[in-house]
Design an enzyme around this catalytic site. Sequence first.
Site, short mmCIF file in Angstrom:
data_model
loop_
_atom_site.label_atom_id
_atom_site.label_comp_id
_atom_site.label_asym_id
_atom_site.label_seq_id
_atom_site.Cartn_x
_atom_site.Cartn_y
_atom_site.Cartn_z
N HIS A 84 0.88 -1.17 -0.01
CA HIS A 84 -0.07 0.07 0.02
C HIS A 84 0.87 1.15 -0.07
O HIS A 84 0.37 2.18 0.48
CB HIS A 84 -1.01 -0.11 1.32
N SER A 117 17.20 17.05 -17.78
CA SER A 117 15.99 18.09 -17.72
C SER A 117 16.81 19.54 -18.59
O SER A 117 18.12 19.56 -18.94
CB SER A 117 16.14 18.86 -16.55
#
EC number: 4.2.1.2
Length: 462
Positions: free
Chosen positions: A187, A317
Amino acid sequence: MNTRTEHDTMGNVEVPSEAYWGAQTQRSRNNFKIGGETLPQPLIYALALVKKAAAATNVSLGRIKPEQADLITQAADDVLNGKLDGQFPLVVWQTGSGTQSNMNMNEVLANRANEIAGTGLAAYQPVHPNDHVNHAQSTNDAFPTAIHVAAAIEINRHLIPAVKALRDTLDKKAQAFAPIVKIGRTHLQDATPLTLGQEFSGYVSQLDHGLGRLNDALKDLYELALGGTAVGTGLNSHPEYAEKAAAKLAELSGLPFVSAPNKFEALGGRDAAVAASGALKTLAASLNKIANDIRWLASGPRCGLGEIKIPENEPGSSIMPGKVNPTQCEAMTMVCCQVFGNDVTIGMAGASGNFELNVYMPVIAYNLLQSIRLLGDACNSFNEHCAVGIEPVPEKIDYFLHHSLMLVTALNRKIGYENAAKVAKTAYKNNKSLRETAVELGLLTGEEFDELVVPADMVHPR
């Protein structure tokens, strides 16, 4: 543009003089100016292989002359050797049976055969596109046969080797990482420990199951519609044609093709393609999960999980200097998204046939072969540029392992679930260690805690 006059049953058509295709191909070019997606090259080559097998079978049964079979074979070999790659211009968005592409192949092979024979283009003597190249065939059985042949060849020669190579790399990593104990996560929350090797072994097992599903799908793809002709009855074919043609395709391809036992299913349904796409979709689901896990585990480098390192392949980037991104994971997950979409298309197309024929075959072929190609390419790329270079980051792994509150699970048998939960919640609330909290609560001594909470002992039943 210089043209020559070709004809079909509807009349004359002007065709580029240098083209090997004929009237029906040109009509399709004129009538279906929809998109730019042409039929995949593996399908073109598979259809040429079907024509080659048909010619060999028909001559063995006395249905065409040896000269005609030899000329068709030479022309088909030219296609298979890439010499006529520019002669198949038709788009996917055409007749749903693939008739125009089948005739494209028939016309190209006939014109090339007659050129070899010295009679020239548009002569159609001694080889006619319908009477000889298409003898004992309908598009309705030849085209689905080509889909099966193309898909089976591509799965065997491209996809399965690529998946196996990635699987083997991950298996090597699983073995190398076997001693490394880390914290598990469920989870997206902390869970009990396991080894990094165990985590990677799960990926290996997923790919093993994926390979099994591909092999299961191949069993249906090996069944061929050829010999069903127009509606599955075999009209205008020799009684022995279907079995012999399938055997010839098996010989030419090296794959265990057989004649489909029920030609009505083989023409009217596309269930084998739908099932194969399902196997591809499931493989994509596995690969998507694996790639996502790896990019999460490699997130950072300072503010993420950072439990593993992956290769730095290119700048990430245009504005942030020094940034490097998990690009192979991103490419893989995009491929998986495409495969999921392709599967939806194939499922809808496979369900949409009517009576004796499915008329969504070009779009089924296009999407099925694209999924096979993309998954194979993506596995090769991911393996070469990412998986082989994965390395653990021991200090980060150790930090998370010893700061996890879920190590408290090891105390269940000694102090019970509720007391163990109290230790975890109190430790979290007070920002203290589990050991310190358990001792302060009077539930254990420090020595008892140390004896019970040993992460390396928590990765197997005990």
